[in-house]
Design an enzyme around this catalytic site. Structure first.
Site, PDB file in Angstrom:
ATOM      1  N   GLU A  42       0.873  -1.170   0.000  1.00  0.00           N
ATOM      2  CA  GLU A  42       0.000   0.000   0.000  1.00  0.00           C
ATOM      3  C   GLU A  42       0.912   1.222   0.000  1.00  0.00           C
ATOM      4  O   GLU A  42       1.496   1.567   1.026  1.00  0.00           O
ATOM      5  CB  GLU A  42      -0.898   0.002   1.240  1.00  0.00           C
ATOM      6  CG  GLU A  42      -1.775   1.237   1.371  1.00  0.00           C
ATOM      7  CD  GLU A  42      -2.451   1.341   2.727  1.00  0.00           C
ATOM      8  OE1 GLU A  42      -2.664   2.483   3.196  1.00  0.00           O
ATOM      9  OE2 GLU A  42      -2.754   0.288   3.331  1.00  0.00           O
ATOM     10  N   ARG A  46       1.334  10.153   0.961  1.00  0.00           N
ATOM     11  CA  ARG A  46       1.827  11.076   1.984  1.00  0.00           C
ATOM     12  C   ARG A  46       3.006  11.887   1.472  1.00  0.00           C
ATOM     13  O   ARG A  46       3.516  12.760   2.183  1.00  0.00           O
ATOM     14  CB  ARG A  46       2.250  10.298   3.237  1.00  0.00           C
ATOM     15  CG  ARG A  46       1.119   9.542   3.911  1.00  0.00           C
ATOM     16  CD  ARG A  46       1.624   8.780   5.120  1.00  0.00           C
ATOM     17  NE  ARG A  46       0.612   7.879   5.655  1.00  0.00           N
ATOM     18  CZ  ARG A  46       0.820   7.015   6.639  1.00  0.00           C
ATOM     19  NH1 ARG A  46       2.023   6.945   7.201  1.00  0.00           N
ATOM     20  NH2 ARG A  46      -0.141   6.222   7.061  1.00  0.00           N
ATOM     21  N   THR A  70      -3.759   6.305   1.921  1.00  0.00           N
ATOM     22  CA  THR A  70      -3.976   7.710   2.266  1.00  0.00           C
ATOM     23  C   THR A  70      -4.657   8.441   1.107  1.00  0.00           C
ATOM     24  O   THR A  70      -4.288   9.560   0.742  1.00  0.00           O
ATOM     25  CB  THR A  70      -2.655   8.415   2.655  1.00  0.00           C
ATOM     26  OG1 THR A  70      -1.849   7.536   3.440  1.00  0.00           O
ATOM     27  CG2 THR A  70      -2.937   9.658   3.496  1.00  0.00           C
ATOM     28  N   LYS A 130     -11.023  -0.961   6.554  1.00  0.00           N
ATOM     29  CA  LYS A 130      -9.774  -0.738   7.281  1.00  0.00           C
ATOM     30  C   LYS A 130     -10.108  -0.254   8.691  1.00  0.00           C
ATOM     31  O   LYS A 130     -10.870   0.700   8.860  1.00  0.00           O
ATOM     32  CB  LYS A 130      -8.938   0.313   6.548  1.00  0.00           C
ATOM     33  CG  LYS A 130      -7.663   0.734   7.275  1.00  0.00           C
ATOM     34  CD  LYS A 130      -6.884   1.742   6.442  1.00  0.00           C
ATOM     35  CE  LYS A 130      -5.617   2.199   7.148  1.00  0.00           C
ATOM     36  NZ  LYS A 130      -4.793   3.082   6.296  1.00  0.00           N
TER      37      LYS A 130
END
Length: 320
Positions: A42, A46, A70, A130
């Site tokens: 993943e 960021r 994200t 998640k």
């Protein structure tokens, strides 16, 4: 949500959460992870390098099951998919991002931490969510509490998970896979310590299985002969429990009433998840004895044997 994709992630069981500052390092990182037994990642948005990093991996390492993390807005989602991400993950439940993903047939795992969040996911037909931030939101105990009212939901807990508490999450039946970054820390990537990343990934994959010796199975030819053996073992302070097909001494020795798999018997190993551990061992060269597989009412493996023998003992996996 792609069932085939989720099945692959479930069998791998551990999703490294990767933060890449230099896209040029994405490909060697991906190769190091795969060498360590983790063909999934993943890559988080960021950093400004995320989109290019995803693209580089998608082109050079197509065997990597590549996701983007994200993803906090539709623009990030579009960039991720265009770059080659096969699924997207968000830290929270953003209705706009979720709806866009569903409308465009993009597998998405949105973040949740409350029952209301979970119900929002269920209302959109999502069954994989998640759990973030996992440790700060109640950790393993919270996931156990979710299992009752949300029995058809599986989670990818992420946040505060490390090598020490990995197993406690992996053992839960409602955990699809665990997310973490300790094996792909930024300083390791920055300093191109690929061998160390490979080693950490390999250690994490083994720890994920939770393999531990459970019992020794000894083949006997009859129930009567099994009781003779049991009587002798009782003299050593062990307690006998007679079953239909075998006799246990405490919980560590099983004497069968008729010959079973293995020339001499079997070595029983407990694990966190039998499907996942069987997949892991098959990757290591073991061959599953398909006829030996026992499953629960949801189709998950409860136990299995492998065709290879270790010094005349068959290898037996059980959930424990």
């Amino acid at each position: 949500m792609s069932e085939a994709l989720m099945k692959k992630i479930r069998l791998i069981g551990l999703v490294p959460v990767v933060k890449i500052d230099d896209a040029a390092k994405a490909v060697p990182l991906a190769k190091a992870m795969i060498a360590g037994g983790l063909p999934v990642a993943e890559v988080t948005f960021r950093t400004a390098a995320a989109e290019e990093a995803i693209s580089n991996i998608a082109k050079a390492v197509p065997e990597m099951l590549l996701g983007a993390g994200t993803v906090t807005g539709i623009e990030f989602a579009k960039k991720a998919v265009k770059a080659g991400a096969k699924f997207i993950v968000s830290p929270g439940f953003n209705p706009e991002v979720v709806d866009w993903a569903l409308e465009n047939d993009v597998p998405i795992v949105p973040g949740v931490c409350t029952p209301s969040d979970i119900e929002a996911g269920l209302s959109r037909g999502l069954s994989v969510l998640k759990f973030f931030p996992a440790e700060a939101s109640g950790g393993v105990d919270m996931l156990k509490n979710f299992a009752g009212p949300f029995s058809n939901v599986t989670f990818m807990p992420t946040g505060g998970i490390n090598a020490k508490n990995l197993g406690s999450y992996a053992a839960l039946s409602n955990v699809l896979a665990v997310g973490g970054s300790w094996m792909v820390k930024s300083d390791l990537i920055e300093n191109e310590r690929w061998d160390e990343i490979t080693a950490l990934c390999s250690e994490a994959v083994l720890a994920l299985q939770g393999l531990r010796f459970a019992h020794l199975g000894i083949n006997e030819t009859s129930k009567e002969r099994a009781q003779v053996a049991a009587t002798m073992l009782e003299l050593l302070g062990m307690t006998r429990t007679v079953g239909n097909s075998s006799t246990f001494l405490d919980t560590v020795i099983e004497v069968t009433h008729t010959p079973f798999l293995g020339k001499h018997g079997h070595l029983g190993f407990a694990c966190n998840n039998v499907d996942r551990a069987a997949h892991y061992l098959q990757k290591k060269g073991f061959t599953l004895n398909e006829e030996s597989v026992k499953r629960d009412d949801k189709g998950a493996m409860k136990s299995c044997y492998f065709t290879e023998e270790i010094a005349g003992f068959a290898l037996h996996l059980i959930k424990g």
